[in-house]
Design an enzyme around this catalytic site. Sequence first.
Site, PDB file in Angstrom:
ATOM      1  N   ASP A   1     -42.202 -65.790  -4.006  1.00 31.75           N
ATOM      2  CA  ASP A   1     -42.584 -66.315  -5.324  1.00 31.75           C
ATOM      3  C   ASP A   1     -41.986 -67.696  -5.547  1.00 31.75           C
ATOM      4  OD1 ASP A   1     -39.989 -65.374  -5.558  1.00 31.75           O
ATOM      5  OD2 ASP A   1     -40.444 -63.839  -7.033  1.00 31.75           O
TER       6      ASP A   1
ATOM      7  N   ASN B   1     -36.283 -55.045 -15.047  1.00 24.24           N
ATOM      8  CA  ASN B   1     -37.457 -54.437 -15.690  1.00 24.24           C
ATOM      9  C   ASN B   1     -38.436 -53.852 -14.675  1.00 24.24           C
ATOM     10  OD1 ASN B   1     -38.551 -56.696 -14.533  1.00 24.24           O
ATOM     11  ND2 ASN B   1     -39.409 -57.566 -16.399  1.00 24.24           N
TER      12      ASN B   1
ATOM     13  N   HIS C   1     -39.688 -55.439 -12.022  1.00 30.61           N
ATOM     14  CA  HIS C   1     -40.635 -56.359 -11.384  1.00 30.61           C
ATOM     15  C   HIS C   1     -40.325 -56.519  -9.904  1.00 30.61           C
ATOM     16  CE1 HIS C   1     -38.251 -60.310 -12.464  1.00 30.61           C
ATOM     17  NE2 HIS C   1     -37.924 -59.892 -11.274  1.00 30.61           N
TER      18      HIS C   1
ATOM     19  N   GLU D   1     -44.764 -58.811 -12.981  1.00 34.11           N
ATOM     20  CA  GLU D   1     -44.089 -58.309 -14.174  1.00 34.11           C
ATOM     21  C   GLU D   1     -44.768 -57.044 -14.710  1.00 34.11           C
ATOM     22  OE1 GLU D   1     -41.281 -59.529 -14.952  1.00 34.11           O
ATOM     23  OE2 GLU D   1     -41.378 -61.521 -15.840  1.00 34.11           O
TER      24      GLU D   1
HETATM   25  C1  GLP Z   1     -36.118 -62.813  -9.614  1.00 34.60           C
HETATM   26  C2  GLP Z   1     -37.040 -62.834  -8.404  1.00 34.60           C
HETATM   27  C3  GLP Z   1     -37.185 -61.468  -7.774  1.00 34.60           C
HETATM   28  C4  GLP Z   1     -35.835 -60.816  -7.617  1.00 34.60           C
HETATM   29  C5  GLP Z   1     -35.222 -60.607  -8.977  1.00 34.60           C
HETATM   30  C6  GLP Z   1     -33.874 -59.920  -8.938  1.00 34.60           C
HETATM   31  O1  GLP Z   1     -36.781 -62.657 -10.809  1.00 34.60           O
HETATM   32  N1  GLP Z   1     -38.331 -63.334  -8.723  1.00 34.60           N
HETATM   33  O2  GLP Z   1     -37.857 -61.574  -6.524  1.00 34.60           O
HETATM   34  O3  GLP Z   1     -35.964 -59.586  -6.938  1.00 34.60           O
HETATM   35  O4  GLP Z   1     -35.062 -61.870  -9.597  1.00 34.60           O
HETATM   36  O5  GLP Z   1     -32.882 -60.825  -8.638  1.00 34.60           O
HETATM   37  P1  GLP Z   1     -31.370 -60.490  -8.375  1.00 34.60           P
HETATM   38  O6  GLP Z   1     -31.311 -60.072  -6.937  1.00 34.60           O
HETATM   39  O7  GLP Z   1     -30.643 -61.784  -8.611  1.00 34.60           O
HETATM   40  O8  GLP Z   1     -30.964 -59.418  -9.303  1.00 34.60           O
END
Ligand code: GLP
Length: 241
Positions: free
Chosen positions: A67, A136, A138, A143
């Site tokens: 992403d 959440n 995602h 989302e």
């Molecule tokens: C972001 C990314 C996701 C990731 C998520 C969790 O929103 N787009 O791909 O999995 O955060 O991140 P973290 O590993 O920092 O909790």
Amino acid sequence: MNLIIVKDYQELSQAAADLVAREIIAKPDTVLCLPTGETPIGMYRELIQKYQRGEIDFSEAVAFSLDEYCSLSPEHPQSYYYYMQHTFFRHINIKAENIYLLNGITQDIVAECENYDKQILENGGIDLQILGIGNNGHLGFNEPAISLNSKTHLVNLSDDTIHANSRFFKNIEEVPTKALTVGMGAIMKATKIMLLASGEKKTAAINKTINGLISTRSPSTFLQLHPDVTIIIDKDAASKL
Ligand code: GLP
């Protein structure tokens, strides 16, 4: 679902890197789709060490980034382009032409997304999809919503996500409100999926992923339908299972 519960973040990072290494050794031209966020940083560090010790060779591997924020240039330290280059790609021997990253500041979002899906297909699809998870539920930036989009697409980020990701920015106003993400279609078509989660803040999302009703309101619940998912979590993230 194959659930692996490990002691802590260090063990999680090692277990994740071991799984990736096994895949690349078995299939050197593995097509990876890779996440950002805090969770996979330790895995990338372990993979770099494996590469430096001569245990894995990325020269034939292909990598797609999962992403990207809209409105951040590739040079912006919070862009996922910057993250992937600095956290991982520049430390291993993956070929530049085998790296695919979404351009979040493109003038033509439709073409960017269509082209990305085409490039995934031309490379034979994703062999190993690695995922973190949002609080959440995602995946990437897919989302919670009334419906999910199977293709790479533009997303309006939820307030939850903007709030959660504001920890990486000076203030919440700086967090982009839109992003591009690989869709649920390419993720679910991956031959193998590995999802990583660490810490108590992920307990609810992990519980739903494994035991929840499948719902577009919790995108990670769709992983229940995939034939080859490995979930690696630490004890803290497993504390509500
Ligand atoms: C972001 C990314 C996701 C990731 C998520 C969790 O929103 N787009 O791909 O999995 O955060 O991140 P973290 O590993 O920092 O909790």
